[in-house]
Design a protein around this motif. Structure first.
Motif, mmCIF file in Angstrom:
data_model
loop_
_atom_site.group_PDB
_atom_site.id
_atom_site.type_symbol
_atom_site.label_atom_id
_atom_site.label_comp_id
_atom_site.label_asym_id
_atom_site.label_seq_id
_atom_site.Cartn_x
_atom_site.Cartn_y
_atom_site.Cartn_z
ATOM 1 N N SER A 70 46.904 -0.057 -17.344
ATOM 2 C CA SER A 70 47.539 -1.247 -17.911
ATOM 3 C C SER A 70 47.373 -2.430 -16.969
ATOM 4 N N LEU A 71 47.722 -3.593 -17.485
ATOM 5 C CA LEU A 71 47.651 -4.813 -16.685
ATOM 6 C C LEU A 71 49.060 -5.281 -16.375
ATOM 7 N N SER A 72 49.261 -5.728 -15.159
ATOM 8 C CA SER A 72 50.539 -6.306 -14.764
ATOM 9 C C SER A 72 50.250 -7.689 -14.199
ATOM 10 N N PRO A 73 51.269 -8.472 -13.953
ATOM 11 C CA PRO A 73 51.016 -9.797 -13.364
ATOM 12 C C PRO A 73 50.308 -9.735 -12.017
ATOM 13 N N TYR A 99 34.157 -12.456 -19.376
ATOM 14 C CA TYR A 99 34.864 -11.195 -19.630
ATOM 15 C C TYR A 99 35.684 -10.810 -18.404
ATOM 16 N N GLU A 100 37.008 -10.762 -18.579
ATOM 17 C CA GLU A 100 37.852 -10.295 -17.478
ATOM 18 C C GLU A 100 37.627 -8.796 -17.307
ATOM 19 N N HIS A 101 37.728 -8.321 -16.118
ATOM 20 C CA HIS A 101 37.553 -6.899 -15.806
ATOM 21 C C HIS A 101 36.179 -6.405 -16.259
ATOM 22 N N ARG A 102 35.207 -7.268 -16.119
ATOM 23 C CA ARG A 102 33.824 -6.989 -16.518
ATOM 24 C C ARG A 102 33.276 -5.827 -15.705
ATOM 25 N N LEU A 116 38.425 0.894 -20.871
ATOM 26 C CA LEU A 116 38.030 -0.376 -20.311
ATOM 27 C C LEU A 116 38.805 -1.463 -21.036
ATOM 28 N N PHE A 117 38.570 -2.715 -20.679
ATOM 29 C CA PHE A 117 39.249 -3.825 -21.343
ATOM 30 C C PHE A 117 38.215 -4.634 -22.104
ATOM 31 N N ALA A 118 38.461 -4.804 -23.399
ATOM 32 C CA ALA A 118 37.601 -5.620 -24.250
ATOM 33 C C ALA A 118 38.289 -6.964 -24.451
ATOM 34 N N ALA A 119 37.521 -7.968 -24.851
ATOM 35 C CA ALA A 119 38.070 -9.308 -25.024
ATOM 36 C C ALA A 119 38.396 -9.562 -26.493
ATOM 37 N N ALA A 120 39.682 -9.824 -26.757
ATOM 38 C CA ALA A 120 40.102 -10.254 -28.090
ATOM 39 C C ALA A 120 39.941 -11.767 -28.132
ATOM 40 N N SER A 121 39.662 -12.315 -29.314
ATOM 41 C CA SER A 121 39.376 -13.752 -29.407
ATOM 42 C C SER A 121 40.617 -14.629 -29.383
ATOM 43 N N SER A 122 41.815 -14.028 -29.494
ATOM 44 C CA SER A 122 43.052 -14.817 -29.386
ATOM 45 C C SER A 122 44.195 -13.885 -29.024
ATOM 46 N N GLY A 123 45.355 -14.468 -28.813
ATOM 47 C CA GLY A 123 46.528 -13.666 -28.495
ATOM 48 C C GLY A 123 47.039 -12.871 -29.690
ATOM 49 N N CYS A 124 46.528 -13.147 -30.888
ATOM 50 C CA CYS A 124 46.992 -12.447 -32.098
ATOM 51 C C CYS A 124 45.983 -11.445 -32.628
ATOM 52 N N THR A 125 44.871 -11.288 -31.961
ATOM 53 C CA THR A 125 43.870 -10.343 -32.445
ATOM 54 C C THR A 125 43.751 -9.165 -31.498
ATOM 55 N N ASP A 126 42.989 -8.193 -31.920
ATOM 56 C CA ASP A 126 42.781 -7.003 -31.112
ATOM 57 C C ASP A 126 41.293 -6.867 -30.839
ATOM 58 N N ALA A 127 40.919 -5.809 -30.174
ATOM 59 C CA ALA A 127 39.523 -5.545 -29.862
ATOM 60 C C ALA A 127 39.311 -4.044 -29.930
ATOM 61 N N GLU A 128 38.053 -3.629 -29.998
ATOM 62 C CA GLU A 128 37.747 -2.206 -30.022
ATOM 63 C C GLU A 128 36.478 -1.924 -29.247
ATOM 64 N N ALA A 129 36.302 -0.653 -28.923
ATOM 65 C CA ALA A 129 35.084 -0.179 -28.270
ATOM 66 C C ALA A 129 34.523 0.932 -29.142
ATOM 67 N N VAL A 130 33.200 0.922 -29.316
ATOM 68 C CA VAL A 130 32.528 1.907 -30.153
ATOM 69 C C VAL A 130 31.379 2.511 -29.359
ATOM 70 N N VAL A 131 31.323 3.846 -29.330
ATOM 71 C CA VAL A 131 30.194 4.515 -28.680
ATOM 72 C C VAL A 131 29.019 4.453 -29.650
ATOM 73 N N GLN A 163 42.863 -18.181 -26.871
ATOM 74 C CA GLN A 163 42.275 -17.852 -25.574
ATOM 75 C C GLN A 163 41.796 -16.405 -25.596
ATOM 76 N N VAL A 164 40.793 -16.142 -24.818
ATOM 77 C CA VAL A 164 40.269 -14.784 -24.720
ATOM 78 C C VAL A 164 41.335 -13.925 -24.037
ATOM 79 N N THR A 165 41.697 -12.817 -24.678
ATOM 80 C CA THR A 165 42.779 -11.967 -24.196
ATOM 81 C C THR A 165 42.268 -10.555 -23.965
ATOM 82 N N PRO A 166 42.419 -9.984 -22.763
ATOM 83 C CA PRO A 166 41.954 -8.608 -22.536
ATOM 84 C C PRO A 166 42.840 -7.606 -23.269
ATOM 85 N N ARG A 167 42.204 -6.650 -23.933
ATOM 86 C CA ARG A 167 42.914 -5.590 -24.644
ATOM 87 C C ARG A 167 42.371 -4.246 -24.173
ATOM 88 N N PRO A 168 43.247 -3.279 -23.892
ATOM 89 C CA PRO A 168 42.768 -1.960 -23.472
ATOM 90 C C PRO A 168 42.127 -1.228 -24.651
#
Length: 188
Positions: A70-73, A99-102, A116-131, A163-168
């Motif tokens: 997880s991410l903390s301050p 990309y944060e945590h690139r 890993l952490f993917a970049a969501a395009s805003s604070g209201c969206t999510d992200a995913e990783a696909v093999v 803003q670009v938001t990192p999502r686990p």
């Protein structure tokens, strides 16, 4: 005349509501339905402890359904049982520089799950990783933002930030990572 009619209706309604749900009449010689006769003595009703008590539930190890890192301050928080994949084993050259945590990847579940952490395009969206592909030599993973759900995220609490938001994100592999190279890319 009208006031008398309103007062009469109010009294009738009050009397009707006061009697709702009360059934105090019971046939002669019978106990009301709300009373029950004891069928057993107190010593018979006591429950016995189980023959084989179950051990207390142990904390579960991280799994593919949860992102353990997880991410903390103050930075990234990595729990026990999770290991960071060596930087030399991760090719993140296809990821944008913003990309944060690139290139940071963590393995758990015996090397079968990667986070890993993917970049969501805003604070209201999510992200995913696909093999996309896995072989004996490498693993190709695509990171992508997900479209904004109608009405925004229920946990966003209001306005969405642009803003670009990192999502686990977590992916599960067919076999443990071992020394395979991870190639990261973005897509839509």
């Amino acid at each position: 005349m009208r006031a008398l009619m309103v007062a009469t209706l109010a009294v009738a309604a009050a009397v009707g509501l006061a009697g709702c749900g009360q059934d105090t009449a019971a046939p002669a010689g019978e106990k009301p339905a709300t009373e029950t006769a004891p069928s057993e003595t107190p010593s018979q009703t006591a429950t016995k402890p189980p023959e084989n008590p179950e051990p207390p539930e142990q904390p579960k190890p991280p799994s593919e359904t949860s992102a353990p890192v997880s991410l903390s301050p103050t930075g990234v928080v990595v729990p026990a049982g999770v290991t960071k994949v060596p930087t030399a084993q991760v090719d993140s050259s296809a990821l944008p520089v913003y990309y944060e945590h690139r290139g940071e990847v963590w393995e758990f579940d015996g090397g079968r799950s990667l986070q890993l952490f993917a970049a969501a395009s805003s604070g209201c969206t999510d992200a995913e990783a696909v093999v996309l592909d896995q072989s004996a030599a490498d693993i190709r993973i695509m990171l992508r933002p997900l479209p904004r759900p109608p009405g925004g995220r229920p946990d966003s609490g209001g306005a969405c930030t642009a803003q670009v938001t990192p999502r686990p994100v977590v992916v599960t592999l067919d076999a443990p990572l071992a020394d395979r190279t991870i190639y990261l890319a973005i897509g839509r």
